[in-house]
Design an enzyme around this catalytic site. Sequence first.
Site: not given
Length: 404
Positions: A118, A368
Amino acid sequence: MSVTLDLSRVSSDAAPATPVTKPLINLSGLTRPQLVAALVESGVVEHGKAKMRATQIFRWMHHRGVTDFADMSDVAKETRARLAEAFTIARPEIVERQVSKDGTRKWLIRMAPGIEVESVYIPGVGRAGALCVSSQVGCTLNCSFCHTGTQPLVRNLTAAEIVAQVQVAKDDLAEWPSDKEDRQLSNIVFMGMGEPLYNLGQVADAIEIISDNEGIAISRRRITVSTSGVVPMLEKLGSTTQAMLAISLHATNDPLRDVLVPLNKKYPIAELMAGIRAYPGLSNARRVTFEYVMLKGVNDSPEEARALVKLIKGIPAKINLIPFNPWPGSDYQCSDWATIEAFAAILNKAGYSSPIRTPRGRDILAACGQLKSESEKVRASALRKLSLAAMAGVLSDDDEDETA
């Protein structure tokens, strides 16, 4: 009794062996000197014209962004045909594209069967916007606060696969040709999956390609490489790439950092700090960035803040304070906002810039700690992560001055 086998005789019904086709070299991953050598060695271009042709091809790939040799209009047709037979400049497959309400963009890119990474574009970071790229598939560091960092290493990415992440972003942002005055992509941060210094050869080649003025032309001062502290490679990183340095620190003493960042057991803090102080080109104009995730009751006390000031004394630096984004099963919680602000105030009073960054792209699972748990539900075979620092906004608003 002995038996002799005649291995030369093969049944006429046996299927012929399938020839193994060697993958074409992707020229996007070659620096200009490497491109010259490849053209000559392949016989596509004669030695006397190789340097000129290499520059033409390089500009078409990295300045114009073409993906087909046929589009290289100033290259002879015969040469274009030979190039297509010997090489490729194709993009990898984009498996998924998502855009956040805040403008953050995330791409899931398949480099090869079972090899997915990604990349995330974060607008309004640095001079215009930053792209977080990966350098490995998987990770060996096992940082205890990182949900995605516990995945096993599959392999290093090639320079072509690293550069492809930039090309995919530029495709999506309509950033070709590369000299557009209103470019949205101004900074590159090596803070995705993997430890860049464990793949420094390919990372260095990718940086040379990305920064080449005949192509994408992003200044090396706008390219940041983050490491958890592979001390023996720091000098080589600085001398070969001239990239900006970021350190995933997260603790000021060895016992705690041994838990948060197990690599610290191999390269303890004192050794790491010595390596940082000797980093080539370190100055007030080229500060090191210390990344510090804020963990409630773990590393967020005023005493820790003062210890951090003492630890980095004399190092031209800034500190990015990163609010922890909890994930299922985590032993950690994010520090209270007032605690983070108090921590930052101590650093600011000591003269260190210490921006607090909130996660970007939460609604597309780009924050995150969300990537592993949510993405694996959808695509269990994908081994990928984005770094904590990049998702929190690794570059501060004053980075424009540093990276101009």
